[in-house]
Write a protein that holds these residues in place. Structure first.
Motif, PDB file in Angstrom:
ATOM      1  N   GLY A   1       9.272  -3.628   7.825  1.00  0.00           N
ATOM      2  CA  GLY A   1      10.233  -4.067   8.832  1.00  0.00           C
ATOM      3  C   GLY A   1      11.631  -4.231   8.274  1.00  0.00           C
ATOM      4  N   ASP A   2      12.242  -5.396   8.543  1.00  0.00           N
ATOM      5  CA  ASP A   2      13.638  -5.620   8.149  1.00  0.00           C
ATOM      6  C   ASP A   2      13.813  -5.976   6.681  1.00  0.00           C
ATOM      7  OD1 ASP A   2      14.335  -5.090  10.744  1.00  0.00           O
ATOM      8  OD2 ASP A   2      14.564  -7.190  11.328  1.00  0.00           O
ATOM      9  N   MET A   3      12.743  -6.189   5.942  1.00  0.00           N
ATOM     10  CA  MET A   3      12.795  -6.477   4.506  1.00  0.00           C
ATOM     11  C   MET A   3      13.716  -7.647   4.177  1.00  0.00           C
ATOM     12  SD  MET A   3      12.513  -2.826   2.510  1.00  0.00           S
ATOM     13  CE  MET A   3      14.193  -2.329   2.863  1.00  0.00           C
ATOM     14  N   ALA A   4      13.567  -8.747   4.941  1.00  0.00           N
ATOM     15  CA  ALA A   4      14.360  -9.934   4.642  1.00  0.00           C
ATOM     16  C   ALA A   4      14.013 -10.494   3.272  1.00  0.00           C
ATOM     17  CB  ALA A   4      14.133 -10.998   5.710  1.00  0.00           C
ATOM     18  N   ASP A   5      12.756 -10.330   2.857  1.00  0.00           N
ATOM     19  CA  ASP A   5      12.325 -10.846   1.557  1.00  0.00           C
ATOM     20  C   ASP A   5      11.609  -9.748   0.777  1.00  0.00           C
ATOM     21  OD1 ASP A   5      11.450 -12.342  -0.604  1.00  0.00           O
ATOM     22  OD2 ASP A   5       9.797 -13.259   0.498  1.00  0.00           O
ATOM     23  N   VAL A   6      10.335  -9.530   1.031  1.00  0.00           N
ATOM     24  CA  VAL A   6       9.571  -8.516   0.295  1.00  0.00           C
ATOM     25  C   VAL A   6      10.135  -7.131   0.609  1.00  0.00           C
ATOM     26  CG1 VAL A   6       7.305  -7.456  -0.006  1.00  0.00           C
ATOM     27  CG2 VAL A   6       7.499  -9.936   0.249  1.00  0.00           C
ATOM     28  N   ASP A   7      10.439  -6.390  -0.449  1.00  0.00           N
ATOM     29  CA  ASP A   7      11.028  -5.060  -0.259  1.00  0.00           C
ATOM     30  C   ASP A   7      10.232  -4.026  -1.052  1.00  0.00           C
ATOM     31  OD1 ASP A   7      11.737  -5.536  -2.893  1.00  0.00           O
ATOM     32  OD2 ASP A   7      13.889  -5.747  -2.484  1.00  0.00           O
ATOM     33  N   PHE A   8      10.766  -2.817  -1.137  1.00  0.00           N
ATOM     34  CA  PHE A   8      10.043  -1.742  -1.812  1.00  0.00           C
ATOM     35  C   PHE A   8       9.820  -2.048  -3.290  1.00  0.00           C
ATOM     36  CE2 PHE A   8      11.594   0.749   1.863  1.00  0.00           C
ATOM     37  CZ  PHE A   8      10.391   1.306   2.263  1.00  0.00           C
ATOM     38  N   GLY A   9      10.793  -2.685  -3.939  1.00  0.00           N
ATOM     39  CA  GLY A   9      10.612  -3.031  -5.339  1.00  0.00           C
ATOM     40  C   GLY A   9       9.424  -3.947  -5.544  1.00  0.00           C
ATOM     41  N   ASP A  10       9.298  -4.967  -4.699  1.00  0.00           N
ATOM     42  CA  ASP A  10       8.154  -5.887  -4.788  1.00  0.00           C
ATOM     43  C   ASP A  10       6.840  -5.144  -4.589  1.00  0.00           C
ATOM     44  OD1 ASP A  10       9.665  -8.332  -5.105  1.00  0.00           O
ATOM     45  OD2 ASP A  10      10.220  -8.134  -3.005  1.00  0.00           O
ATOM     46  N   MET A  11       6.799  -4.273  -3.589  1.00  0.00           N
ATOM     47  CA  MET A  11       5.556  -3.563  -3.297  1.00  0.00           C
ATOM     48  C   MET A  11       5.188  -2.604  -4.433  1.00  0.00           C
ATOM     49  SD  MET A  11       4.299  -4.826  -0.623  1.00  0.00           S
ATOM     50  CE  MET A  11       2.906  -3.728  -0.826  1.00  0.00           C
TER      51      MET A  11
ATOM     52  N   GLY B   1      -9.676   3.556   1.279  1.00  0.00           N
ATOM     53  CA  GLY B   1      -9.386   4.655   0.364  1.00  0.00           C
ATOM     54  C   GLY B   1      -8.573   4.150  -0.799  1.00  0.00           C
ATOM     55  N   ARG B   2      -7.895   5.061  -1.505  1.00  0.00           N
ATOM     56  CA  ARG B   2      -7.173   4.662  -2.717  1.00  0.00           C
ATOM     57  C   ARG B   2      -5.701   5.066  -2.675  1.00  0.00           C
ATOM     58  NH1 ARG B   2     -10.107   5.468  -8.211  1.00  0.00           N
ATOM     59  NH2 ARG B   2      -8.670   3.755  -8.630  1.00  0.00           N
ATOM     60  N   ILE B   3      -5.194   5.331  -1.457  1.00  0.00           N
ATOM     61  CA  ILE B   3      -3.775   5.646  -1.279  1.00  0.00           C
ATOM     62  C   ILE B   3      -3.111   4.472  -0.574  1.00  0.00           C
ATOM     63  CG2 ILE B   3      -2.098   7.198  -0.221  1.00  0.00           C
ATOM     64  CD1 ILE B   3      -4.249   9.373  -0.276  1.00  0.00           C
ATOM     65  N   ALA B   4      -1.999   3.999  -1.122  1.00  0.00           N
ATOM     66  CA  ALA B   4      -1.219   2.952  -0.463  1.00  0.00           C
ATOM     67  C   ALA B   4      -0.038   3.595   0.255  1.00  0.00           C
ATOM     68  CB  ALA B   4      -0.722   1.933  -1.485  1.00  0.00           C
ATOM     69  N   PHE B   5       0.235   3.125   1.472  1.00  0.00           N
ATOM     70  CA  PHE B   5       1.365   3.645   2.236  1.00  0.00           C
ATOM     71  C   PHE B   5       2.227   2.468   2.672  1.00  0.00           C
ATOM     72  CE2 PHE B   5       2.923   5.760   6.368  1.00  0.00           C
ATOM     73  CZ  PHE B   5       4.038   6.273   5.725  1.00  0.00           C
ATOM     74  N   VAL B   6       3.500   2.519   2.281  1.00  0.00           N
ATOM     75  CA  VAL B   6       4.454   1.450   2.584  1.00  0.00           C
ATOM     76  C   VAL B   6       5.634   2.067   3.318  1.00  0.00           C
ATOM     77  CG1 VAL B   6       5.861  -0.417   1.640  1.00  0.00           C
ATOM     78  CG2 VAL B   6       3.760   0.276   0.469  1.00  0.00           C
ATOM     79  N   ALA B   7       6.004   1.487   4.465  1.00  0.00           N
ATOM     80  CA  ALA B   7       7.082   2.054   5.275  1.00  0.00           C
ATOM     81  C   ALA B   7       7.876   0.951   5.939  1.00  0.00           C
ATOM     82  CB  ALA B   7       6.523   3.008   6.335  1.00  0.00           C
ATOM     83  N   GLN B   8       9.139   1.231   6.211  1.00  0.00           N
ATOM     84  CA  GLN B   8       9.932   0.310   7.016  1.00  0.00           C
ATOM     85  C   GLN B   8       9.599   0.457   8.490  1.00  0.00           C
ATOM     86  OE1 GLN B   8      13.503   1.506   4.465  1.00  0.00           O
ATOM     87  NE2 GLN B   8      14.313  -0.252   5.535  1.00  0.00           N
ATOM     88  N   SER B   9       9.179   1.622   8.889  1.00  0.00           N
ATOM     89  CA  SER B   9       8.948   1.913  10.301  1.00  0.00           C
ATOM     90  C   SER B   9       7.480   1.748  10.666  1.00  0.00           C
ATOM     91  CB  SER B   9       9.394   3.344  10.615  1.00  0.00           C
ATOM     92  OG  SER B   9       8.898   3.774  11.857  1.00  0.00           O
ATOM     93  N   GLY B  10       7.195   0.908  11.658  1.00  0.00           N
ATOM     94  CA  GLY B  10       5.836   0.774  12.151  1.00  0.00           C
ATOM     95  C   GLY B  10       5.349   2.028  12.846  1.00  0.00           C
ATOM     96  N   ALA B  11       6.251   2.745  13.513  1.00  0.00           N
ATOM     97  CA  ALA B  11       5.860   3.982  14.197  1.00  0.00           C
ATOM     98  C   ALA B  11       5.392   5.031  13.210  1.00  0.00           C
ATOM     99  CB  ALA B  11       7.041   4.513  15.020  1.00  0.00           C
TER     100      ALA B  11
END
Length: 899
Positions: free
Chosen positions: A190-200, A157-167
């Motif tokens: 996950g823990d966002m040791a490197d790639v974070d919301f800004g990167d995504m 599809g054309r919606i991206a979903f980004v979350a810290q929680s796998g659940a």
């Protein structure tokens, strides 16, 4: 680091799974099964020295032994092995990895934190980007990549979903798959040791396969990067966020009113609003947002028409609409007449349009047709309550056919939302709506909430491009005078300024204050009162007492010098007895400022751990923390943003005037917010600030009391701000050969009218050479993007009249650069009015923007120039640009300059 490696992460040609396993129900086994079964057409290389084959595929014993360099590594090994795996991937040349393994910084485990740092240290020399650790993995359904341990494959599809929680990812995936809703990306950070919301956000904003972005956020890292990325993404496509932890119990106790009022969730709310994102409250609202976005609907206003076969449900939907700030559309006489012709006499004859419980599909279609044609209606919500007389499925089919016919004949049809109530009987109808990309919701309340989400999103988008008015008065703060007061207090080891010092700071920033006079003794206080004239106010003078009224240190309305002496003596004795450790320097005597029409307001600032300085506005006075009427905003502010903050409070309705009470001077209040914002941007040592009360009536504002906490600055003034402020240090006066004075400065949002005037003065040939094609008009949205820039990633220097110039200032030229999120390459452009050529102004502007780029650490600037633009090509060669033809467009030359 670079987002180009992130791009490779989501478009890999080959994937290595380190820790692949044959053991059932292990992460390595589930990930392997998902990778192999999803249909990924690239190469998949399982890595594990224990096996020869997995799922019938050959297994490699280690990373050096892989036959090709994998674009993406998926790591599912025990945590102690992860740093070595990352190093091996980096040495192999792999640009990106997803670390699914847990056991790192979560839970503040020291060994895990050390392992995480070792992992990052191993990646850094190779610029290898990492998602995770402790994550579900990633999915890119469009290329059939399922690199994680979800229970099902996502639909494309054309919606991206980004979350810290796998659940949360799996919950949304399960819900959406049942409704045949697909995704461009599903990313567990996950823990966002490197790639974070800004990167995504940076990656997804420029991904042409992604039409909308959904975020589930628990916390934000690197606030400035996040805000820059979010503001850029929200200008390009919808960004919807649900933030967990709205009522964190860890909110710190604060010494100032502002600190007490500004909770962390309210700060996140202010950040999301400033970025132009839409925040939703919970998972159900997020589910509804997915359904709305999947239907590709937009809304032009907040006027809703409700069509229902059950009156009670229409009334409940109306209640929800009003509660959420929407409006019930007022149907036109023409619409009412049309409805009278096609509906039974017993219909409701208004909005909601109750078309009676026995309504067949034909009645639904006829009523909907009339409502969609009404110019007073922005959207229609169609409700259906199940009954034994009429088929809900038939009604749904009729609604779909009518709406699809409208869509084919209207360039932009009205927004349509539906809610078929019930379970068994409604499921088929909901499925029909989903298949036809019409939003459908389980209850009318959910449907109305989704509609108001769309309205709020549209409002946020309009705010992003609204041109702010000029500051109504030019104010030049005496920053050095303010800084000297603060430096003296810090050198003396004091955290809080005295009331006299705080008012000196406000005076330096041209904020009107009630002039105080300090008295050491009660007799001196009486003498000052006689000089000032009564009535006066007394306030205890102590650097150790922040809230004076809490200790009886404020007395108002003293009408005689004798009363002043007596009250001062009582106040000093009482406060000294109750607070023997506090330093008491005397009494402040102030003239009483009285106005029957005055409002008590609060303007403040506090520091948030994630977003830095945050500004607060609201109703002030001694009960400020009880009333809690406040709104927050991130600095810097302009007049438009200041008014928007004010409008979000209850007291704003009073400030506009009511009954016989005149409106307050709203412009002066907004200007005070702008001045406080400027103070916060200029002086990093200001850690907390309260102006309470700020008295406002129809004529003026005046600060009656102020508290300012200071501390040594730990970093550059502007770096502590989540949004880069206007860089005043780039302002510069220049003198032309003919003796005229002009000014070079960064562009401001308020420059849009002048920029439009510059564009309209250009010939069509000048427009073609500058914009690479002919343009008759410069749209407001494009002009807003060119003037409302992110100073952290972009810079535009304008050539304009000097500040002393009488009359309207003109723009004569603009030079700009726009850097990529990595700050490595920047595109440049220059525009100079033909009347200003031949005076060396083009080279002057080029030199300044190149020097600016060098200081920012940008490695290369580049641009596109038409092949027949000889003056620009000559200028580029003079500055050492490499000039070569564009292989994709023979009429364009590519120019690049290494810095």
């Amino acid at each position: 680091m670079t987002i180009r490696n992130i791009k490779t992460m989501f478009r890999p040609r080959s994937v290595a799974l380190i820790g692949a396993s044959q053991t059932p129900n292990t992460v390595g086994n589930v990930v392997a099964r998902n990778l192999f079964s999803a249909g990924f057409e690239g190469n998949i290389f399982p890595v594990n020295p224990k096996y020869k084959t997995i799922e019938g595929r050959p297994v490699y014993p280690d990373i050096p032994g892989l036959p090709v360099v994998p674009d993406l590594g998926i790591v599912a090994t025990p945590p102690d092995a992860v740093p070595g795996v990352i190093r091996a991937l980096g040495e192999k040349g792999t640009p990106a990895a997803v670390v699914i393994t847990a056991g790192f910084s979560e839970g503040h485990n020291r060994h895990g934190e050390a392992l995480q740092q070792q992992m990052l240290d191993a990646a850094r020399p190779f610029r290898l980007r990492i998602i995770g650790p402790n994550c579900l993995g990633i999915m890119v359904p469009g290329i059939f990549l399922n690199a994680g341990f979800s229970h099902i494959h996502a639909l494309p599809g054309r919606i991206a979903f980004v979350a810290q929680s796998g659940a949360v990812i799996t919950s949304v995936l399960d819900w959406a798959t049942y409704r045949r809703i697909g995704f461009s990306h599903l990313v567990s950070l996950g823990d966002m040791a490197d790639v974070d919301f800004g990167d995504m956000l940076d990656h997804l904003a420029n991904d042409n396969r992604t039409r909308a972005i959904l975020l589930y956020i628990e916390t934000v890292t690197q606030a400035r990067k996040f805000m820059s990325a979010a503001r850029a993404a929200a200008r390009m496509k919808p960004v919807i966020v649900v933030k967990a932890g709205r009522h964190a119990e860890s909110a710190r106790a604060a010494a100032s009113h502002t600190g007490a009022l500004a909770g962390s969730d309210a700060v996140y709310e202010a950040a999301f609003r400033r970025a132009g994102m839409l925040r939703v409250s919970d998972m159900q609202a997020l589910f509804d947002a997915v359904g709305t976005l999947a239907a590709s609907q937009t809304v032009s206003g907040d006027r809703l028409a409700i069509l229902t076969n059950g009156g009670g449900m229409g009334v409940m939907a109306t209640d929800t609409l009003i509660d959420k700030g929407g409006r019930l559309a007022k149907l036109s006489p023409e619409t009412l007449s049309r409805l009278d012709q096609v509906l039974p006499p017993t219909w409701s004859h208004g909005n909601p349009a109750d078309i009676i419980g026995d309504a067949p599909g034909t009645r639904y279609a006829a009523a909907l047709d009339a409502l969609l044609d009404d110019k007073n209606v922005d959207a229609v919500l169609v409700l259906n309550c199940p009954n034994a007389v009429a088929s809900g499925t038939e009604a749904a089919q009729a609604v779909i056919e009518l709406y699809n016919s409208k869509t084919r004949t209207h360039a932009r049809p009205k927004t349509l939302l539906t809610s078929w109530l019930g379970e068994g009987a409604a499921l088929g109808a909901r499925q029909l709506f989903t298949e036809n990309r019409i939003p459908t919701y389980e209850t009318p309340a959910y449907a109305v909430r989704a509609f108001m989400q769309m309205v709020r999103y549209q409002h946020n988008q309009e705010m992003l491009i609204e041109t702010p008015p000029n500051v109504p008065e030019r104010f030049t703060p005496d920053t050095e005078a303010a800084r000297s007061v603060i430096t003296r207090a810090i050198d003396q080891g004091r955290e809080w300024l005295t009331g006299e010092e705080a008012k000196a700071i406000l005076t330096a920033y041209r904020i009107p204050v009630a002039e105080p006079r300090a008295a050491r003794t009660p007799e001196e206080a009486g003498a000052i009162a006689e000089t000032l004239g009564v009535p006066v106010a007394l306030k205890i003078l102590s650097p150790d007492i922040v809230h004076k009224s809490d200790v009886g240190g404020v007395v108002l309305g003293l009408e005689s010098p004798g009363a002043v002496r007596e009250t001062a003596a009582d106040m000093l004795a009482r406060v000294r007895a109750e607070h023997p450790d506090a330093r008491i320097d005397g009494i402040m005597v102030e003239p009483m400022i009285r106005s029957e029409n005055a409002h008590e307001l609060i303007v403040g600032m506090t520091e948030d751990p994630q977003f830095g300085p945050v500004l607060l506005f609201g109703q002030g006075g001694t009960a400020v923390e009880v009333i809690r009427d406040k709104a927050l905003a991130l600095p810097p502010l302009n007049m438009h943003l200041a008014r928007e903050v004010m409008e979000r409070t209850q007291v704003y309705r009073l400030l506009k005037g009511y009954r016989q009470r005149s409106p307050a001077c709203l412009e002066s209040i907004a200007l005070t917010l702008v001045k406080v914002s400027q103070l916060v941007c200029d002086i990093a040592e200001v850690a907390e600030l309260d102006i309470n009360p700020l008295l406002a009536d129809e004529h003026r504002v005046i600060a009656l009391d102020a508290r300012i906490r200071v501390k040594p600055a730990a970093e550059d003034t502007s770096r502590r701000l989540a949004i880069c402020p206007y860089p005043r240090e780039l302002e510069e006066s220049i003198r032309l050969p003919d003796g005229r004075s002009l000014y070079v400065r960064p562009i401001r949002p308020e420059d849009e009218p002048a920029f439009q005037n510059l564009f309209s003065s250009l010939s069509m040939e000048e427009i073609r050479l500058r914009f690479l094609h002919y343009m008759k008009i410069l749209s407001h949205s494009l002009a807003a993007r060119l003037t409302q820039i992110d100073y952290d990633r972009q810079m535009a220097l304008v050539l304009t009249d000097s500040p002393e110039h009488a009359g309207e200032n003109r723009l004569y030229g603009v030079v700009r650069i726009s850097a990529d999120p990595d700050n490595e390459r920047a595109e440049f452009a220059i525009l100079l009015h033909s009347d200003m050529t031949g005076m060396g102004l083009g080279p002057m502007l080029m030199r300044r923007i190149i020097n600016y780029a060098r200081k920012k650490g940008i490695r290369e600037i580049y641009g596109d120039v038409l092949g027949d633009n000889s003056p620009m090509l000559k200028l580029a060669r003079a500055f050492g640009f490499r000039v070569r033809p564009d292989p994709d467009d023979p009429g364009v030359m590519l120019i690049t300059l290494k810095l």
